[in-house]
Design an enzyme around this catalytic site. Sequence first.
Site, PDB file in Angstrom:
ATOM      1  N   CYS A 122       0.832  -1.215   0.000  1.00 32.96           N
ATOM      2  CA  CYS A 122       0.000   0.000   0.000  1.00 32.96           C
ATOM      3  C   CYS A 122       0.868   1.267   0.000  1.00 32.96           C
ATOM      4  O   CYS A 122       1.999   1.255   0.465  1.00 32.96           O
ATOM      5  CB  CYS A 122      -0.879   0.018   1.228  1.00 32.96           C
ATOM      6  SG  CYS A 122      -1.836  -1.477   1.430  1.00 32.96           S
TER       7      CYS A 122
ATOM      8  N   ARG B 242       5.217   0.164  -5.784  1.00 30.91           N
ATOM      9  CA  ARG B 242       5.044  -0.644  -4.580  1.00 30.91           C
ATOM     10  C   ARG B 242       4.064  -1.795  -4.811  1.00 30.91           C
ATOM     11  O   ARG B 242       3.971  -2.691  -3.986  1.00 30.91           O
ATOM     12  CB  ARG B 242       4.536   0.232  -3.440  1.00 30.91           C
ATOM     13  CG  ARG B 242       5.559   1.256  -2.968  1.00 30.91           C
ATOM     14  CD  ARG B 242       4.931   2.228  -2.009  1.00 30.91           C
ATOM     15  NE  ARG B 242       4.601   1.613  -0.737  1.00 30.91           N
ATOM     16  CZ  ARG B 242       5.390   1.605   0.328  1.00 30.91           C
ATOM     17  NH1 ARG B 242       6.561   2.162   0.258  1.00 30.91           N
ATOM     18  NH2 ARG B 242       5.014   1.042   1.444  1.00 30.91           N
TER      19      ARG B 242
ATOM     20  N   TRP C  18      -2.929  -2.792  -1.539  1.00 28.73           N
ATOM     21  CA  TRP C  18      -2.502  -4.146  -1.910  1.00 28.73           C
ATOM     22  C   TRP C  18      -3.167  -5.047  -0.882  1.00 28.73           C
ATOM     23  O   TRP C  18      -2.832  -4.995   0.297  1.00 28.73           O
ATOM     24  CB  TRP C  18      -0.986  -4.220  -1.832  1.00 28.73           C
ATOM     25  CG  TRP C  18      -0.368  -5.478  -2.338  1.00 28.73           C
ATOM     26  CD1 TRP C  18      -0.174  -5.833  -3.644  1.00 28.73           C
ATOM     27  CD2 TRP C  18       0.185  -6.539  -1.549  1.00 28.73           C
ATOM     28  NE1 TRP C  18       0.449  -7.048  -3.713  1.00 28.73           N
ATOM     29  CE2 TRP C  18       0.686  -7.520  -2.454  1.00 28.73           C
ATOM     30  CE3 TRP C  18       0.309  -6.779  -0.193  1.00 28.73           C
ATOM     31  CZ2 TRP C  18       1.289  -8.692  -2.019  1.00 28.73           C
ATOM     32  CZ3 TRP C  18       0.911  -7.951   0.237  1.00 28.73           C
ATOM     33  CH2 TRP C  18       1.397  -8.883  -0.679  1.00 28.73           C
TER      34      TRP C  18
ATOM     35  N   ASN D 291      -1.908   2.014   6.001  1.00 28.63           N
ATOM     36  CA  ASN D 291      -1.011   0.918   5.596  1.00 28.63           C
ATOM     37  C   ASN D 291      -0.733   0.074   6.829  1.00 28.63           C
ATOM     38  O   ASN D 291      -0.594   0.622   7.926  1.00 28.63           O
ATOM     39  CB  ASN D 291       0.335   1.460   5.105  1.00 28.63           C
ATOM     40  CG  ASN D 291       0.243   2.097   3.750  1.00 28.63           C
ATOM     41  OD1 ASN D 291      -0.818   2.128   3.133  1.00 28.63           O
ATOM     42  ND2 ASN D 291       1.363   2.634   3.284  1.00 28.63           N
ATOM     43  N   GLY D 292      -0.588  -1.231   6.636  1.00 32.62           N
ATOM     44  CA  GLY D 292      -0.286  -2.103   7.768  1.00 32.62           C
ATOM     45  C   GLY D 292      -1.441  -3.049   8.047  1.00 32.62           C
ATOM     46  O   GLY D 292      -2.346  -3.199   7.222  1.00 32.62           O
TER      47      GLY D 292
ATOM     48  N   LYS E 298      15.606 -14.025 -10.402  1.00 33.36           N
ATOM     49  CA  LYS E 298      15.342 -12.917 -11.332  1.00 33.36           C
ATOM     50  C   LYS E 298      14.474 -13.393 -12.485  1.00 33.36           C
ATOM     51  O   LYS E 298      13.508 -12.740 -12.860  1.00 33.36           O
ATOM     52  CB  LYS E 298      16.640 -12.326 -11.898  1.00 33.36           C
ATOM     53  CG  LYS E 298      17.461 -11.465 -10.993  1.00 33.36           C
ATOM     54  CD  LYS E 298      16.870 -10.117 -10.674  1.00 33.36           C
ATOM     55  CE  LYS E 298      16.032 -10.126  -9.438  1.00 33.36           C
ATOM     56  NZ  LYS E 298      16.680 -10.020  -8.154  1.00 33.36           N
TER      57      LYS E 298
ATOM     58  N   GLU F  52      10.760 -14.337 -11.337  1.00 31.47           N
ATOM     59  CA  GLU F  52       9.870 -13.300 -10.824  1.00 31.47           C
ATOM     60  C   GLU F  52       9.410 -12.327 -11.898  1.00 31.47           C
ATOM     61  O   GLU F  52       8.333 -11.747 -11.766  1.00 31.47           O
ATOM     62  CB  GLU F  52      10.483 -12.557  -9.637  1.00 31.47           C
ATOM     63  CG  GLU F  52      11.657 -11.655  -9.966  1.00 31.47           C
ATOM     64  CD  GLU F  52      12.210 -10.940  -8.738  1.00 31.47           C
ATOM     65  OE1 GLU F  52      11.456 -10.611  -7.827  1.00 31.47           O
ATOM     66  OE2 GLU F  52      13.435 -10.705  -8.724  1.00 31.47           O
TER      67      GLU F  52
ATOM     68  N   LYS G 294       7.301  -4.208  -3.919  1.00 33.90           N
ATOM     69  CA  LYS G 294       8.687  -3.794  -3.691  1.00 33.90           C
ATOM     70  C   LYS G 294       9.056  -3.864  -2.220  1.00 33.90           C
ATOM     71  O   LYS G 294      10.175  -4.198  -1.861  1.00 33.90           O
ATOM     72  CB  LYS G 294       8.876  -2.362  -4.214  1.00 33.90           C
ATOM     73  CG  LYS G 294      10.301  -1.847  -4.107  1.00 33.90           C
ATOM     74  CD  LYS G 294      11.237  -2.600  -5.028  1.00 33.90           C
ATOM     75  CE  LYS G 294      12.675  -2.212  -4.880  1.00 33.90           C
ATOM     76  NZ  LYS G 294      13.556  -3.231  -5.483  1.00 33.90           N
TER      77      LYS G 294
HETATM   78  C1  F6R Z   1      13.712  -9.937  -5.599  1.00 39.17           C
HETATM   79  C2  F6R Z   1      13.475  -8.996  -4.524  1.00 39.17           C
HETATM   80  C3  F6R Z   1      13.009  -9.524  -3.213  1.00 39.17           C
HETATM   81  C4  F6R Z   1      13.653  -8.722  -2.064  1.00 39.17           C
HETATM   82  C5  F6R Z   1      13.063  -9.153  -0.721  1.00 39.17           C
HETATM   83  C6  F6R Z   1      13.720  -8.432   0.438  1.00 39.17           C
HETATM   84  O1  F6R Z   1      14.164  -9.293  -6.741  1.00 39.17           O
HETATM   85  O2  F6R Z   1      13.617  -7.818  -4.677  1.00 39.17           O
HETATM   86  O3  F6R Z   1      13.291 -10.882  -3.082  1.00 39.17           O
HETATM   87  O4  F6R Z   1      15.030  -8.910  -2.100  1.00 39.17           O
HETATM   88  O5  F6R Z   1      11.685  -8.909  -0.706  1.00 39.17           O
HETATM   89  O6  F6R Z   1      13.533  -7.065   0.369  1.00 39.17           O
HETATM   90  P1  F6R Z   1      14.467  -6.055   1.140  1.00 39.17           P
HETATM   91  O7  F6R Z   1      15.844  -6.205   0.624  1.00 39.17           O
HETATM   92  O8  F6R Z   1      13.893  -4.704   0.874  1.00 39.17           O
HETATM   93  O9  F6R Z   1      14.391  -6.434   2.601  1.00 39.17           O
END
Ligand code: F6R
Length: 609
Positions: free
Chosen positions: A2, A27, A74, A98-99, A486, A489, A604
């Site tokens: 969100c 996001r 989301w 959010n949350g 990669k 996903e 993200k």
């Molecule tokens: C894959 C990807 C995710 C993040 C994971 C952790 O391309 O981006 O697997 O690596 O969600 O996210 P962070 O690093 O923000 O804790």
Amino acid sequence: MCGIVGYIGRQPCTPILVEGLKRLEYRGYDSAGVAVVEAGGVRVVRSVGKLAALEEKLRGTELKGTVGVGHTRWATHGRPSEENAHPHAAGEVVVVHNGIIENYLELRGELSAAGHEFLSETDTEVIPHLIQRFLRDGADLEEALRQTIARLDGSYAVAVVSAADPDRLLAARRASPLVVGLGEGETFVASDIPAVLGHTRRFIFLEDGDLAVCTREGVRITHADQGPVDREVHVVQWTPAMAEKGGYKHFMQKEIFEQPRALADTLSGRLGAGRAAVHLDGGDQADEIARRIGRLHIVACGTSYHAGLVGKYWIEGIARVPVEVSLASEFRYQDPILGPETGLLLISQSGETADTLAALAEGREKGAPILSICNVVGSSIPRASDAVLYTHAGPEIGVASTKAFTTQLATLYLLALHMGAARGRLSAEDLAERIEAVRAVPGAVERSLESDPHIETVARSIMDATSSLFLGRGLQFPIALEGALKLKEISYIHAEGYAAGEMKHGPIALVDEDLPVVALSPQGATYEKMRSNIQEVRARRGRVIAVASESDAEIADHAESVLRVPDFDPELLPIVSVVPLQLLAYHTAVLKGTDVDQPRNLAKSVTVE
Ligand code: F6R
């Protein structure tokens, strides 16, 4: 995940809110909405799907108000629908959130018994109703919000407006990020800086327990336990252009090509000029943790976890400090053995990942010194850590992590060198040699990017595959895992990363003439063994795509395609060899026409466990 935007100022707020929401699209979301304070009350407009649908609905309205909130949702509680989209209203009070409110069922029961009527399936809707109840009991809006959040269990970032209090925008947070942006005669709230970066660079990062009362003139903050507080104003250097695509077709592509620059920024100021030294740039406490700990436990999710796996090889190999690596989502179930001697190292691009934050809480409870490697300055994980090493990669917008990964690797390598030097495990000569090698990393990544046009043709050859295998050994094994992540996903081709030696214990059964097998076989200690694995695949008519060193002329005879990496120090090669795999995934996804920057079902910043 969100996104929240809020505005109070002198301009009509609808375009500002919609533009802010667009900047938060990365996001991930399934519905969106805005609420604007108008003369006759707060008007709420919501829609399911992309923001274009919301804009279409807004075209028919005449919203002129200068105070409002917007949200991209989301789904966590209740399906994606217009009724479940935010903002949610109760009488004159309107809220975006959010949350997750963990005790919402209990609160909903209590409010329903008191005559409140609920229109959605969300946990959020209890918030405006609680506020409304406290307003009816005589509280003003600020006090009503304060009493409301005292009743909430779980995590929240909320922004609140009310028709009865049209010159204030209220915000509060616990365990979900929220910033206040300060402008001239206008004030913003947002879950993420890029949402309002086009309007201001001056930001306050709200802390857990903060309640902010925003007016056109500025903000007043009180903390649940500490009363009125002064929070530091941070001037953010990111320009709006930095958060945009900058001429590339996708954010992911831009971020892949930004890696030489991002890596140079990570290294900048950390490699001693003229003498052999590595400065962590994480303050005295980072140095102290690196010097003192007897063991290290690295915890992270997804791509950041893969960086941790490489980090283990480096820290154990160079500093001879035992390292364990865990997935954050599994960590707490392991009842990990932690204490003052065992450092906890959290790796996170966003600094907001809920599982990683939960691991941090576990480490704190068990008395471990806590170090983090993070990209987003001022986010929750760095703020809760004893010390932080920032990766300085700049904003990463594409959901698939690329430059965050390579800069995490560079930071881990510096940490390994620092720990090795501090413990006398590296002679001055060895350290100087390795520092020279790490200085060359941005250039080597630049060279590996030159293969981009060839990689596009290889992508064309695998785009119709339904499944694929990525194999690596030693330092290249985590890169095989990352290459597979990669590809799956963003292109939705099933991909498995495997330790190449494990192939004959199972996955070899998958090999046939349709299966692309990406074999990480650059020059180095495991080269010969990888060559044998390649032969095993070929003997079963598998399609080998080799990632190989420039000088390896022979490999072309044993592979369908070769992705070249420069001849480079094998110890540092993971930072370089992942680049062709990022490009392979990127081009495959583009050719397949998937949503590269916002792949389906992904977000993200994963702020729910
Ligand atoms: C894959 C990807 C995710 C993040 C994971 C952790 O391309 O981006 O697997 O690596 O969600 O996210 P962070 O690093 O923000 O804790």
